[in-house]
Enzyme design. Structure first.
Site, PDB file in Angstrom:
ATOM      1  N   LYS A  44       0.825  -1.218   0.000  1.00 31.85           N
ATOM      2  CA  LYS A  44       0.000   0.000   0.000  1.00 31.85           C
ATOM      3  C   LYS A  44       0.856   1.263   0.000  1.00 31.85           C
ATOM      4  O   LYS A  44       0.475   2.274  -0.581  1.00 31.85           O
ATOM      5  CB  LYS A  44      -0.978  -0.005   1.178  1.00 31.85           C
ATOM      6  CG  LYS A  44      -2.011  -1.131   1.028  1.00 31.85           C
ATOM      7  CD  LYS A  44      -3.385  -0.756   1.496  1.00 31.85           C
ATOM      8  CE  LYS A  44      -4.380  -1.816   1.021  1.00 31.85           C
ATOM      9  NZ  LYS A  44      -5.670  -1.781   1.652  1.00 31.85           N
ATOM     10  N   LYS A 103      -6.154 -11.518  -8.844  1.00 27.99           N
ATOM     11  CA  LYS A 103      -7.514 -11.727  -8.332  1.00 27.99           C
ATOM     12  C   LYS A 103      -8.403 -10.534  -8.677  1.00 27.99           C
ATOM     13  O   LYS A 103      -7.914  -9.397  -8.818  1.00 27.99           O
ATOM     14  CB  LYS A 103      -7.503 -12.008  -6.835  1.00 27.99           C
ATOM     15  CG  LYS A 103      -7.248 -10.827  -5.959  1.00 27.99           C
ATOM     16  CD  LYS A 103      -7.643 -11.125  -4.506  1.00 27.99           C
ATOM     17  CE  LYS A 103      -7.600  -9.838  -3.717  1.00 27.99           C
ATOM     18  NZ  LYS A 103      -8.247  -9.890  -2.435  1.00 27.99           N
ATOM     19  N   LYS A 152     -11.544  -4.927  -5.820  1.00 24.70           N
ATOM     20  CA  LYS A 152     -12.324  -3.686  -5.931  1.00 24.70           C
ATOM     21  C   LYS A 152     -11.437  -2.472  -6.188  1.00 24.70           C
ATOM     22  O   LYS A 152     -11.926  -1.443  -6.613  1.00 24.70           O
ATOM     23  CB  LYS A 152     -13.253  -3.486  -4.736  1.00 24.70           C
ATOM     24  CG  LYS A 152     -12.645  -3.589  -3.359  1.00 24.70           C
ATOM     25  CD  LYS A 152     -13.759  -3.405  -2.325  1.00 24.70           C
ATOM     26  CE  LYS A 152     -13.556  -4.202  -1.059  1.00 24.70           C
ATOM     27  NZ  LYS A 152     -12.406  -3.842  -0.262  1.00 24.70           N
TER      28      LYS A 152
HETATM   29  P1  ATP Z   1      -8.866  -4.234  -2.195  1.00 27.84           P
HETATM   30  O1  ATP Z   1      -8.825  -4.253  -3.696  1.00 27.84           O
HETATM   31  O2  ATP Z   1      -9.372  -2.947  -1.603  1.00 27.84           O
HETATM   32  O3  ATP Z   1      -7.643  -4.785  -1.537  1.00 27.84           O
HETATM   33  P2  ATP Z   1     -10.360  -6.661  -2.275  1.00 27.84           P
HETATM   34  O4  ATP Z   1     -11.419  -6.621  -3.330  1.00 27.84           O
HETATM   35  O5  ATP Z   1      -9.128  -7.400  -2.578  1.00 27.84           O
HETATM   36  O6  ATP Z   1     -10.033  -5.203  -1.815  1.00 27.84           O
HETATM   37  P3  ATP Z   1     -10.718  -7.193   0.536  1.00 27.84           P
HETATM   38  O7  ATP Z   1     -11.376  -6.008   1.174  1.00 27.84           O
HETATM   39  O8  ATP Z   1      -9.258  -7.385   0.732  1.00 27.84           O
HETATM   40  O9  ATP Z   1     -11.076  -7.246  -1.025  1.00 27.84           O
HETATM   41  O10 ATP Z   1     -11.413  -8.504   0.993  1.00 27.84           O
HETATM   42  C1  ATP Z   1     -12.715  -8.640   1.496  1.00 27.84           C
HETATM   43  C2  ATP Z   1     -13.036 -10.112   1.482  1.00 27.84           C
HETATM   44  O11 ATP Z   1     -13.300 -10.560   0.141  1.00 27.84           O
HETATM   45  C3  ATP Z   1     -11.915 -11.007   2.002  1.00 27.84           C
HETATM   46  O12 ATP Z   1     -12.488 -12.031   2.802  1.00 27.84           O
HETATM   47  C4  ATP Z   1     -11.301 -11.592   0.749  1.00 27.84           C
HETATM   48  O13 ATP Z   1     -10.730 -12.864   0.959  1.00 27.84           O
HETATM   49  C5  ATP Z   1     -12.490 -11.678  -0.193  1.00 27.84           C
HETATM   50  N1  ATP Z   1     -12.080 -11.529  -1.589  1.00 27.84           N
HETATM   51  C6  ATP Z   1     -11.580 -10.410  -2.154  1.00 27.84           C
HETATM   52  N2  ATP Z   1     -11.341 -10.589  -3.456  1.00 27.84           N
HETATM   53  C7  ATP Z   1     -11.687 -11.875  -3.745  1.00 27.84           C
HETATM   54  C8  ATP Z   1     -11.661 -12.669  -4.931  1.00 27.84           C
HETATM   55  N3  ATP Z   1     -11.261 -12.174  -6.086  1.00 27.84           N
HETATM   56  N4  ATP Z   1     -12.101 -13.945  -4.874  1.00 27.84           N
HETATM   57  C9  ATP Z   1     -12.528 -14.439  -3.697  1.00 27.84           C
HETATM   58  N5  ATP Z   1     -12.576 -13.758  -2.551  1.00 27.84           N
HETATM   59  C10 ATP Z   1     -12.158 -12.480  -2.542  1.00 27.84           C
END
Ligand code: ATP
Ligand code: LTN
Length: 334
Positions: A115, A197, A200
């Protein structure tokens, strides 16, 4: 007040728009957990402040996330769904625990490094102490289990280290939490780059399906999804794009990967993608309808927030009082 169920704690940051990955990988799987566990789900709005937020948008996004938890099926009478910032014990315990956390430990956190590289203009101390606040979240509720994605494992490990360190000095104050790996949720990859992955915070909006995308957008994004020059719908390591679409289809329909492959045997990629889009729409449409309906129920949502804030505060403050006492902080005269 508390029954003898084990305690489970988790939450999401109110940053960005939730994706299909967040839903299929996390939220959807949280829904039935309250049968076996006493569940707390936070809207982690204090953590979101480690990156700059526009106040009016942030306020709305945080509330919308809470409503989305409910729309996704978390029963607010059986799950404690609340805003982290409404329970001041989180910030207080975070300070106290920061005095039991070493700079060296925090320096090793890969999320901080990532980050900091991404937000080089705003490497604030909150970003650095993010894991301490997360430890406070979990330890305040004496959580037995914490459902988290792989990327958060390091944060849970530091939580355990801090708790063990504290307990070794002051006795059994904190429960040592374990990660929860239930029925593993699907891991959804970006539609544009299946080696990453779906996330968001991805700048390429075509890589992610957002929970609020309308049907046309979902069809468009699925049609544009990266596949390969082959034409066979088959799950395989050397076909990451097609495999990801099969994974999405399987998670949305409840069919196994093998069944899904069979269904699309001999079908071209165009029709396959359309099938995937329809499966996604059939999952997201009811979720969106319920979300829209709940957003209008302002008083109902307000009353739930109040009720759950009180419940969360009750448990959190119980732990906080104990910690303060152990540390030798003087008590307020009654
Ligand atoms: P950011 O992009 O802000 O890091 P993110 O979309 O990766 O966010 P997180 O806020 O880190 O999401 O995660 C929230 C939850 O969603 C966690 O439990 C994480 O394991 C799950 N998650 C996030 N992205 C995925 C994905 N692509 N597939 C499955 N589970 C996911
Ligand atoms: N850091 C987590 C969100 C989070 C969390 C928590 C998860 C903040 N506090 C406590 C579990 C328990 C994330 O970014 N997914």
């Amino acid at each position: 007040m508390m029954n003898d169920k084990k305690i489970l704690y988790s939450g999401m940051q109110a940053t960005g728009n939730l994706t299909l990955g967040n839903y299929l990988g996390a939220l959807k799987n949280w829904v039935s957990l309250n049968e076996e566990y006493e569940c707390f789900w936070g809207v982690m709005d204090l953590h979101s402040l480690t990156v700059r937020q526009v106040p009016a948008e942030f306020r709305k996004r945080a509330r919308n996330l809470l409503v989305l938890y409910i729309a996704a099926g978390l029963d607010p009478k059986k799950n404690c769904i609340y805003f982290q910032s409404h329970v001041s014990a989180h910030a207080e315990l975070s300070w106290l625990l920061s005095c039991f956390t070493y700079m060296g430990e925090l320096n090793r956190m890969t999320q901080f490094k990532d980050k900091a590289a991404k937000h080089a203009d705003n490497i604030n101390a909150g970003l650095f102490t993010y894991p301490v606040l997360m430890a406070a979240d979990i330890l305040l509720y004496q959580a037995d289990y914490v459902p988290i994605g792989k990327d958060q494992k390091q944060h849970l490990e530091i939580t355990r280290d801090i708790a063990e360190r504290f307990n070794s000095i002051y006795g059994d104050v904190f429960k040592i939490p374990e990660p929860y790996f239930g029925k593993s949720g699907a891991k959804i990859m970006s539609l544009q780059d299946p080696s990453k992955k779906m996330s968001k915070s991805d700048e390429n909006v075509n890589g992610s399906i957002y929970l609020m995308d309308d049907p046309d957008t979902i069809v468009r994004k699925c049609k544009r999804a990266v596949t390969d020059s082959d034409s066979e719908v088959r799950y395989s390591e050397d076909k990451p794009g097609v495999s990801n679409l099969l994974e999405i289809y399987s998670a949305c329909t409840g069919k196994s990967i093998a069944e899904s492959e069979k269904e699309f045997a001999g079908v071209g990629y165009g029709d396959f993608k359309m099938g995937v889009a329809e499966a996604v729409i059939s999952v997201l449409k009811p979720l969106q309808d319920e979300y829209e309906r709940l957003l209008k129920e302002k008083e109902y949502i307000d009353s739930l927030i109040k009720e759950n804030d009180e419940k969360a505060s009750y448990f959190a403050n119980k732990t906080l009082r104990k910690v303060k006492k152990k540390l030798g902080l003087t008590e307020m005269p009654r």
